[in-house]
Design an enzyme around this catalytic site. Structure first.
Site, short mmCIF file in Angstrom:
data_model
loop_
_atom_site.label_atom_id
_atom_site.label_comp_id
_atom_site.label_asym_id
_atom_site.label_seq_id
_atom_site.Cartn_x
_atom_site.Cartn_y
_atom_site.Cartn_z
N HIS A 1 0.83 -1.21 0.00
CA HIS A 1 0.00 0.00 0.00
C HIS A 1 0.87 1.26 0.00
O HIS A 1 0.69 2.16 -0.84
CB HIS A 1 -0.90 -0.02 1.24
CG HIS A 1 -1.82 1.14 1.34
ND1 HIS A 1 -3.12 1.12 0.86
CD2 HIS A 1 -1.64 2.40 1.86
CE1 HIS A 1 -3.70 2.29 1.08
NE2 HIS A 1 -2.82 3.08 1.70
N GLU A 2 1.81 1.32 0.93
CA GLU A 2 2.67 2.51 1.03
C GLU A 2 3.62 2.62 -0.16
O GLU A 2 3.98 3.72 -0.58
CB GLU A 2 3.46 2.48 2.34
CG GLU A 2 2.61 2.44 3.59
CD GLU A 2 1.60 3.58 3.68
OE1 GLU A 2 1.85 4.64 3.07
OE2 GLU A 2 0.57 3.40 4.35
N HIS B 1 1.89 4.57 -2.85
CA HIS B 1 1.99 6.01 -2.62
C HIS B 1 3.39 6.53 -2.97
O HIS B 1 3.54 7.55 -3.64
CB HIS B 1 1.72 6.33 -1.13
CG HIS B 1 0.30 6.12 -0.71
ND1 HIS B 1 -0.78 6.63 -1.41
CD2 HIS B 1 -0.23 5.47 0.37
CE1 HIS B 1 -1.90 6.29 -0.78
NE2 HIS B 1 -1.59 5.58 0.29
#
Length: 319
Positions: free
Chosen positions: A18-19, A22
């Site tokens: 997920h990170e 980003h």
């Protein structure tokens, strides 16, 4: 402990992907990333890499993570030479892309994992039926232990899960479900199981057990033997298949565990299959008393295995 470690590993993987989504899109958009953290709290391990000296860190609370980007709202006065790399100075489209990138990365991960499972395949139990409980619809219909379900309402099935799914239509319509069965000799026959008498809401529970259509028990095989345990003292060895205890056939691990737990300090006659031959072994589970006063000293023993017996929990039991 194994379950907890597996959960934390899976959660950490999801957080990392997920990170990472980003992070990668932020870098692609020209935003300066100050820190990439897995976990919360004071970092226990950190290092800086790259032209921007981005800090990569691991923190002790593995329940999330974050990507810290250059931001005028948080970092105050920023070097004019880098102001254009702040998150707040990006266009709406770029900021939106950075925000969406995290969930999108997890979505793509799910696609990759499911595709891998589809290619690698997974093991599922064959629709082999155990002895139906007396007075159930399966017993009335004539199902017998060892029958294999090959079709439900004319639709072929190859796993027990697929069989259950095929049965749902008939249960919803409260009509008989037709099962095509094949016995050990290869002979086929069709039976009809009534479903109209199922209790309301049973579809959301274990309706196959209620109908008596249960998965046949597998072999009870000793996986490992703990040193200095009752099993080791009795001579049980890894690979032994437990056939019976005290003359009663053992078809499910739960039956074996309950028998051991309810007979502390009593010699039990085991019959096991070892190397193609049946061997008689006497096992004496050790009785242990555990209660609130002992919990701090002995620790919890709420789990066990067929190799070392089933421990007591809150009372006296065999181990």
């Amino acid at each position: 402990m194994t379950t907890l470690v597996a959960f934390l590993f899976a959660l950490s993987l999801l957080v990392f992907i997920h990170e990472l989504g980003h992070y990668l899109v932020a870098r692609w958009c020209g935003v300066k990333v100050l820190r990439f953290s897995i976990g919360f709290g004071k970092p226990i391990l950190s290092w800086k890499v790259g032209r921007d000296r981005t800090e990569w860190s691991l923190s002790p609370i593995p329940l999330g993570g974050y990507v810290k980007m250059l931001d005028e709202r948080e970092d105050g006065k920023i070097d004019p030479a880098e102001i254009h790399r702040a998150f707040t100075r990006q266009s709406l489209a770029r900021r939106s892309a950075i925000v969406i990138a995290g969930p999108l990365a997890n979505f793509l991960l799910a696609i990759v994992l499911y595709a891998w499972l589809a290619m690698a395949g997974i093991q599922e139990a064959a629709p082999l039926i155990g002895e139906p409980t007396a007075a159930t619809e399966a017993a009335r219909a004539g199902l017998r232990e060892g029958d294999k379900v090959v079709a439900v309402d004319g639709e072929p099935v190859s796993t027990f899960t697929e069989m259950r799914l095929r049965m749902i239509d008939g249960i919803v319509d409260t009509r008989p479900v037709r099962l095509e069965l094949q016995n050990g000799q290869g002979d086929r026959r069709t039976v009809a199981i009534e479903t109209a008498q199922l209790p309301e809401g049973e579809l959301e529970r274990d309706f196959t057990r209620t109908l008596g259509v249960e998965l046949a028990a597998g072999k009870i095989v000793v996986g490992s033997v703990i040193a200095d345990s009752a099993a080791a003292a009795a001579g049980l060895t890894p690979g032994d298949e437990v056939l019976s205890v005290e003359g009663q056939p053992v078809r499910r691990s739960r039956t074996l565990i309950d028998t051991i737990r309810s007979h502390p300090d009593r010699a039990l006659a085991f019959v096991v299959r070892r190397g193609g031959a049946e061997v008689s072994i006497t096992v004496t589970p050790r009785g242990e008393v555990e209660g609130p006063a002992q919990a701090a000293a002995t620790g919890s023993t709420a789990g066990g295995s067929a190799a070392n017996g089933a421990p007591a929990a809150g009372g006296r039991g065999g181990k």
